[in-house]
Scaffold this motif. Structure first.
Motif, PDB file in Angstrom:
ATOM      1  N   ILE A  59      37.076  37.047  37.086  1.00 27.71           N
ATOM      2  CA  ILE A  59      37.536  35.659  37.201  1.00 27.71           C
ATOM      3  C   ILE A  59      38.728  35.411  36.288  1.00 27.71           C
ATOM      4  O   ILE A  59      39.710  34.757  36.669  1.00 27.71           O
ATOM      5  CB  ILE A  59      36.380  34.699  36.873  1.00 27.71           C
ATOM      6  N   GLU A  60      38.662  35.952  35.062  1.00 26.55           N
ATOM      7  CA  GLU A  60      39.766  35.761  34.117  1.00 26.55           C
ATOM      8  C   GLU A  60      41.039  36.428  34.626  1.00 26.55           C
ATOM      9  O   GLU A  60      42.140  35.882  34.515  1.00 26.55           O
ATOM     10  CB  GLU A  60      39.377  36.325  32.759  1.00 26.55           C
ATOM     11  N   ARG A  61      40.888  37.631  35.227  1.00 27.56           N
ATOM     12  CA  ARG A  61      42.043  38.315  35.783  1.00 27.56           C
ATOM     13  C   ARG A  61      42.647  37.508  36.928  1.00 27.56           C
ATOM     14  O   ARG A  61      43.879  37.366  37.020  1.00 27.56           O
ATOM     15  CB  ARG A  61      41.628  39.710  36.274  1.00 27.56           C
ATOM     16  N   GLU A  62      41.791  37.004  37.791  1.00 29.08           N
ATOM     17  CA  GLU A  62      42.290  36.181  38.892  1.00 29.08           C
ATOM     18  C   GLU A  62      42.981  34.929  38.363  1.00 29.08           C
ATOM     19  O   GLU A  62      44.037  34.520  38.874  1.00 29.08           O
ATOM     20  CB  GLU A  62      41.123  35.806  39.806  1.00 29.08           C
ATOM     21  N   ALA A  66      46.804  33.951  38.877  1.00 22.41           N
ATOM     22  CA  ALA A  66      47.223  32.650  39.434  1.00 22.41           C
ATOM     23  C   ALA A  66      48.156  31.927  38.478  1.00 22.41           C
ATOM     24  O   ALA A  66      49.158  31.320  38.898  1.00 22.41           O
ATOM     25  CB  ALA A  66      45.992  31.797  39.729  1.00 22.41           C
ATOM     26  N   MET A  67      47.845  31.982  37.180  1.00 25.46           N
ATOM     27  CA  MET A  67      48.701  31.334  36.195  1.00 25.46           C
ATOM     28  C   MET A  67      50.086  31.965  36.159  1.00 25.46           C
ATOM     29  O   MET A  67      51.104  31.280  36.043  1.00 25.46           O
ATOM     30  CB  MET A  67      48.058  31.405  34.807  1.00 25.46           C
ATOM     31  N   GLU A  73      56.579  30.255  39.807  1.00 20.70           N
ATOM     32  CA  GLU A  73      57.004  29.135  40.652  1.00 20.70           C
ATOM     33  C   GLU A  73      57.655  28.043  39.818  1.00 20.70           C
ATOM     34  O   GLU A  73      58.695  27.485  40.209  1.00 20.70           O
ATOM     35  CB  GLU A  73      55.804  28.578  41.406  1.00 20.70           C
ATOM     36  N   HIS A  74      57.058  27.743  38.664  1.00 21.42           N
ATOM     37  CA  HIS A  74      57.626  26.711  37.788  1.00 21.42           C
ATOM     38  C   HIS A  74      58.997  27.130  37.267  1.00 21.42           C
ATOM     39  O   HIS A  74      59.907  26.300  37.164  1.00 21.42           O
ATOM     40  CB  HIS A  74      56.679  26.438  36.628  1.00 21.42           C
TER      41      HIS A  74
END
Length: 235
Positions: A59-62, A66-67, A73-74
């Motif tokens: 989950i942390e890797r995902e 995503a971050m 993108e930012h």
């Protein structure tokens, strides 16, 4: 019998020792089984913790992935906004220059309009003077001084008391002292004879004339400067 008794006692002692050893081994086996069960439980608990840790790590890797994608993108959005801001700054500068040029053009246009109006007034005056010259020529009542005055397109009222200023000797307006140019033209005050710009000689007034000047100019209003206008109005 004695030997048999001795062997029996020896066998009994051996059996007793074996029973004790069996009991001890049985107790050790039970302890080992209990330890094995405890270890099995610990292994199961460790495996569960490892599974939870692996799930959390996944989950942390995902989340990190995503971050990172959002960060990219930012960054792209920030880069686009910076480009747009630079473009807007350039457009603002161009707009400022365009506004300055527009103001110059508006000022030039207004000056040209005033010049055209002045030329129209001068044309109308010239037409009137030509008509008067024709009438005077047909009536044979003009004289040499009146002819010279009408050819120059200028006349000085008797109330001014000043001489007629030649165009060549004047480069600035007598009133505001601004330089004459193609758009800022020269105009004689018909009362004092001095040269002014359009803004300083925008008034017209009928001047007091002699009989000879009455024949030349009639009683129509002529251009006068602001100073002479104030004097004429005060009378």
């Amino acid at each position: 019998m004695s030997r048999m008794e001795t062997q029996r006692e020896s066998m009994a002692s051996a059996i007793s020792q074996l029973e004790k050893k069996y009991s001890s081994e049985t107790a050790s086996l039970n302890a080992l089984q209990e330890s094995s069960q405890a270890l099995s439980l610990q292994v199961v608990a460790s495996e569960q913790r490892a599974a939870r840790a692996e799930a959390d790590l996944r989950i942390e890797r995902e989340w990190r992935t995503a971050m990172q994608e959002k960060e990219m993108e930012h960054k792209e959005v920030i880069s686009e906004l910076q480009l747009q801001m630079k473009q807007l700054t350039d457009d603002s500068k161009q707009l400022g220059k365009a506004n300055v040029e527009l103001e110059k053009l508006r000022s030039q246009w207004a000056e040209d309009q005033r010049t055209l109006e002045e030329l129209g007034v001068q044309l109308s005056v010239s037409k009137l003077q030509i008509s008067e010259l024709k009438e005077r020529a047909s009536g044979h009542h003009h004289n040499h001084q009146g002819s010279d005055s009408n050819r120059d397109g200028d006349s000085v009222g008797s109330s001014g008391g000043g001489g007629w200023t030649p165009d060549k000797v004047v480069s600035k307006c007598t009133g505001c002292e601004k330089e004459f140019s193609m758009t800022r033209r020269k105009h004689h005050c018909r009362n004092c004879g001095k040269i002014f710009c359009s803004s300083c000689s925008e008034h017209v007034a009928a001047l007091a004339t002699t009989d000879q000047q009455q024949t030349t100019n009639g009683s129509k209003p002529v251009r006068v400067c602001d100073h002479c206008w104030e004097k004429l109005v005060a009378k």
